[in-house]
Design a protein around this motif. Structure first.
Motif, PDB file in Angstrom:
ATOM      1  N   MET A 206       1.014  -1.222   0.153  1.00 28.39           N
ATOM      2  CA  MET A 206       0.083   0.058  -0.040  1.00 28.39           C
ATOM      3  C   MET A 206       0.869   1.235  -0.005  1.00 28.39           C
ATOM      4  N   LEU A 207       1.858   1.237   0.938  1.00 33.03           N
ATOM      5  CA  LEU A 207       2.828   2.438   1.128  1.00 33.03           C
ATOM      6  C   LEU A 207       3.466   2.718  -0.579  1.00 33.03           C
ATOM      7  N   ARG A 208       4.077   1.629  -1.143  1.00 31.06           N
ATOM      8  CA  ARG A 208       4.560   1.666  -2.427  1.00 31.06           C
ATOM      9  C   ARG A 208       3.653   2.174  -3.231  1.00 31.06           C
ATOM     10  N   ALA A 209       2.415   1.659  -3.546  1.00 26.43           N
ATOM     11  CA  ALA A 209       1.391   2.162  -4.504  1.00 26.43           C
ATOM     12  C   ALA A 209       1.011   3.620  -4.458  1.00 26.43           C
ATOM     13  N   ASN A 210       0.962   3.907  -2.953  1.00 23.30           N
ATOM     14  CA  ASN A 210       0.568   5.346  -2.634  1.00 23.30           C
ATOM     15  C   ASN A 210       1.520   6.388  -3.208  1.00 23.30           C
ATOM     16  N   GLN A 211       3.025   5.899  -3.217  1.00 23.46           N
ATOM     17  CA  GLN A 211       4.028   6.750  -3.463  1.00 23.46           C
ATOM     18  C   GLN A 211       3.851   6.955  -5.318  1.00 23.46           C
ATOM     19  N   ARG A 212       3.552   5.575  -5.846  1.00 21.79           N
ATOM     20  CA  ARG A 212       3.481   5.867  -7.029  1.00 21.79           C
ATOM     21  C   ARG A 212       2.035   6.254  -7.880  1.00 21.79           C
ATOM     22  N   VAL A 213       1.122   6.798  -6.861  1.00 18.52           N
ATOM     23  CA  VAL A 213      -0.355   7.163  -7.133  1.00 18.52           C
ATOM     24  C   VAL A 213      -1.014   6.262  -7.860  1.00 18.52           C
ATOM     25  N   GLU A 214      -0.768   4.991  -7.374  1.00 18.07           N
ATOM     26  CA  GLU A 214      -1.526   3.758  -7.964  1.00 18.07           C
ATOM     27  C   GLU A 214      -2.656   3.738  -7.074  1.00 18.07           C
ATOM     28  N   ILE A 215      -3.595   4.299  -6.961  1.00 19.34           N
ATOM     29  CA  ILE A 215      -4.581   4.487  -5.671  1.00 19.34           C
ATOM     30  C   ILE A 215      -5.345   3.053  -5.901  1.00 19.34           C
ATOM     31  N   ASP A 216      -5.833   2.766  -7.112  1.00 16.50           N
ATOM     32  CA  ASP A 216      -6.490   1.526  -7.174  1.00 16.50           C
ATOM     33  C   ASP A 216      -5.968   0.289  -6.811  1.00 16.50           C
ATOM     34  N   LEU A 217      -4.713   0.354  -6.592  1.00 18.10           N
ATOM     35  CA  LEU A 217      -3.822  -0.951  -5.920  1.00 18.10           C
ATOM     36  C   LEU A 217      -3.991  -0.613  -4.629  1.00 18.10           C
ATOM     37  N   VAL A 218      -3.705   0.608  -4.136  1.00 20.12           N
ATOM     38  CA  VAL A 218      -4.242   0.714  -2.597  1.00 20.12           C
ATOM     39  C   VAL A 218      -5.487   0.167  -2.200  1.00 20.12           C
ATOM     40  N   PHE A 219      -6.435   0.422  -2.740  1.00 18.29           N
ATOM     41  CA  PHE A 219      -7.592   0.060  -2.458  1.00 18.29           C
ATOM     42  C   PHE A 219      -7.826  -1.499  -2.788  1.00 18.29           C
TER      43      PHE A 219
END
Length: 252
Positions: A206-219
């Motif tokens: 989640m932290l890595r995805a948020n840094q890459r603005v991959e919000i769908d992956l965070v969710f």
């Protein structure tokens, strides 16, 4: 049938929430980099199942180990506090302080002391788990009616037999509540530990995805974490239910 009704009701509620989520995002034209639609999250789940499954396995291992270790420590501490008022007076303030400290304040120190890996995450989750189990064990043993112990004493039961066959079975209901609370709290410690110092797990993903603005992956990772938490809670609920069925007070 009761379990089937619960599962059906859960799917219905989940469907309603997903529909409301989709309508709100569409109605207010919320950008995908802020809140994606449920369909976008589902597409990410289907597109990268191996990645999510791998990190979910790491987090699940941390949660299960923390539950086992933390519950064992919490049960032992609760029994010790029940056996000795002096131990309770000395330990309870320490236990309360450990729960009052913010987990984000403790996590960097654990990483510094224990390094990167399983140890700091497991320690963090264990610290969160053991307190509800310890408190539930202590309260459960204290609430056993004194007539039970008096009856065991008249039957000349040894202290060990009195504890194993009278006090413990009579307090299982309260202890089960502590175990269920621990099952819900354990993922918090694991995720916080992964946020602070880890290269694996859903928290790291989640932290890595948020840094890459991959919000769908965070969710998507959040959805997997929620599913994992519900599964672990369900297993603990079933296990504690079986445990309660062995108690003499529940054989009626």
């Amino acid at each position: 049938m009761s379990w089937l009704r619960r599962i059906i009701a859960g799917f219905i509620y989940a469907g309603v929430l997903l529909a409301a989520w989709h309508l709100i995002v569409r109605a207010f034209a919320v950008p995908a980099y802020i809140v994606p639609t449920p369909s976008a999250v589902g597409a990410r789940l289907l597109r990268q199942p191996d990645l999510l499954a791998y990190h979910a396995g790491i987090t699940a291992l941390e949660i299960v180990l923390a539950l086992i270790i933390g519950s064992a420590i919490g049960f032992a501490v609760g029994v010790l506090c029940w056996m000795s008022a002096r131990v309770e007076q000395g330990l309870m303030p320490v236990l309360i302080v450990t729960q009052a400290l913010p987990v984000f304040a403790i996590a960097p120190l654990l990483v510094t002391w224990l390094g990167y890996g399983l140890a700091p995450k497991l320690t963090m989750a264990t610290l969160i788990v053991f307190f509800p189990v310890a408190l539930a064990t202590l309260n459960g043993l204290k609430r056993v009616p004194s007539v039970y112990a008096e009856l065991a004493a008249t039957m000349r039961a040894t202290p060990l037999n009195r504890f194993l066959f009278v006090m413990l079975p009579a307090s299982l209901g309260t202890i089960a509540v502590g175990l269920r609370l621990a099952a819900v709290s354990a993922p918090i410690g694991a995720i916080v530990g992964e946020w602070v110092g880890s290269a694996e797990g859903l928290g790291f993903l989640m932290l890595r995805a948020n840094q890459r603005v991959e919000i769908d992956l965070v969710f998507a990772a959040l959805a997997v974490l929620c599913t994992l938490t519900l599964l672990i809670y369900g297993l603990v609920h079933i296990a504690t239910g079986r445990l309660l069925s062995w108690s003499p007070s529940n054989e009626r």
